[in-house]
Design an enzyme around this catalytic site. Structure first.
Site, PDB file in Angstrom:
ATOM      1  N   HIS A 118      -7.663  26.006 -71.518  1.00 29.59           N
ATOM      2  CA  HIS A 118      -8.952  25.667 -72.135  1.00 29.59           C
ATOM      3  C   HIS A 118     -10.085  26.513 -71.540  1.00 29.59           C
ATOM      4  CE1 HIS A 118     -11.945  22.657 -73.798  1.00 29.59           C
ATOM      5  NE2 HIS A 118     -12.665  23.157 -72.798  1.00 29.59           N
ATOM      6  N   GLU A 119     -10.140  26.592 -70.212  1.00 28.58           N
ATOM      7  CA  GLU A 119     -11.239  27.366 -69.592  1.00 28.58           C
ATOM      8  C   GLU A 119     -11.120  28.852 -69.940  1.00 28.58           C
ATOM      9  OE1 GLU A 119     -13.746  25.806 -68.679  1.00 28.58           O
ATOM     10  OE2 GLU A 119     -12.804  23.838 -68.500  1.00 28.58           O
ATOM     11  N   HIS A 122     -12.636  29.470 -73.287  1.00 29.36           N
ATOM     12  CA  HIS A 122     -14.090  29.722 -73.317  1.00 29.36           C
ATOM     13  C   HIS A 122     -14.372  31.195 -73.015  1.00 29.36           C
ATOM     14  CE1 HIS A 122     -15.393  25.703 -74.049  1.00 29.36           C
ATOM     15  NE2 HIS A 122     -14.938  25.207 -72.911  1.00 29.36           N
ATOM     16  N   ASP A 131     -13.478  17.881 -83.475  1.00 33.49           N
ATOM     17  CA  ASP A 131     -12.469  16.825 -83.299  1.00 33.49           C
ATOM     18  C   ASP A 131     -11.938  16.780 -81.862  1.00 33.49           C
ATOM     19  OD1 ASP A 131     -11.458  19.322 -83.882  1.00 33.49           O
ATOM     20  OD2 ASP A 131      -9.661  18.591 -84.876  1.00 33.49           O
TER      21      ASP A 131
HETATM   22 ZN   LIG Z   1     -14.627  23.238 -72.676  1.00 31.43          ZN
END
Ligand SMILES: [Zn+2]
Length: 189
Positions: A118-119, A122, A131
């Protein structure tokens, strides 16, 4: 009247000829070179092998950008306590910081590898979808195990880096990041 119409037709014909003869600006679009983002996981402590694994997950699923171990790029640090399970200092960037906080990862209930992917997401330009908690999307956070970005997320990364090097944006607010990463998983996923 006839004369005017004739001239108009003649001019139209010339215009058409000019258009046909003009070199096509859209021929053979230039393919941007693959972008490289260096990351340094030497401060990632016990998460460093999962940091490499997360980079590999992205590298095997996108084609326009590559995460490569090295200096002067993204530094990845693991610390004990912080504002969220993970934070990224920028979105769509080649230089910045990722932090992981082991106590927050533990208490969030999210799988550590998913948080790491996830990081990096980004860094690779992705933001949070509406969602939150959808385990199918790594950017949706949530108390999920799935560490694999879905097809839309992969395509968005390739679109972003396929345009060369667009400007970076600031990373997500730490309070938002905390909320997203520890959100309940959406039912039925
Ligand atoms: Zn995030």
């Amino acid at each position: 009247m006839f004369r005017t119409r004739f001239i108009t037709a003649a001019l139209g014909g010339i215009a058409a000829l000019v258009l046909v003869g003009a070199p096509s600006a859209t021929a053979a679009p230039q393919r941007a070179a693959v972008q490289t983002i260096y990351y340094d996981a030497s401060q990632a402590a016990e998460l460093s092998s999962q940091v490499d694994e997360a980079a590999e997950i992205w590298n095997t699923r996108v084609t326009n950008v590559k995460l490569v171990k090295g200096q002067a790029g993204i530094t990845v640090t693991t610390a004990q306590n912080g504002s969220a399970p993970g934070t990224a200092s920028c979105v769509g960037c080649t230089r910045g910081q990722i932090y992981f906080y082991r106590n927050q990862i533990k208490s969030s209930g999210a799988a550590p590898l998913r948080v790491i992917v996830h990081e990096f997401g980004h860094i690779l330009s992705l933001e949070h979808p509406p969602d939150i908690g959808n385990c199918d999307k790594v950017m949706a956070g949530g108390r999920c195990d799935n560490p694999y970005p879905n097809a839309d997320e992969r395509a968005a990364v390739d679109r972003f880096w396929g345009r060369g090097q667009p400007p970076a944006k600031p990373g997500p607010d730490h309070a938002d990041e905390n909320e997203v990463l520890r959100a309940p998983a959406l039912a039925g996923r």
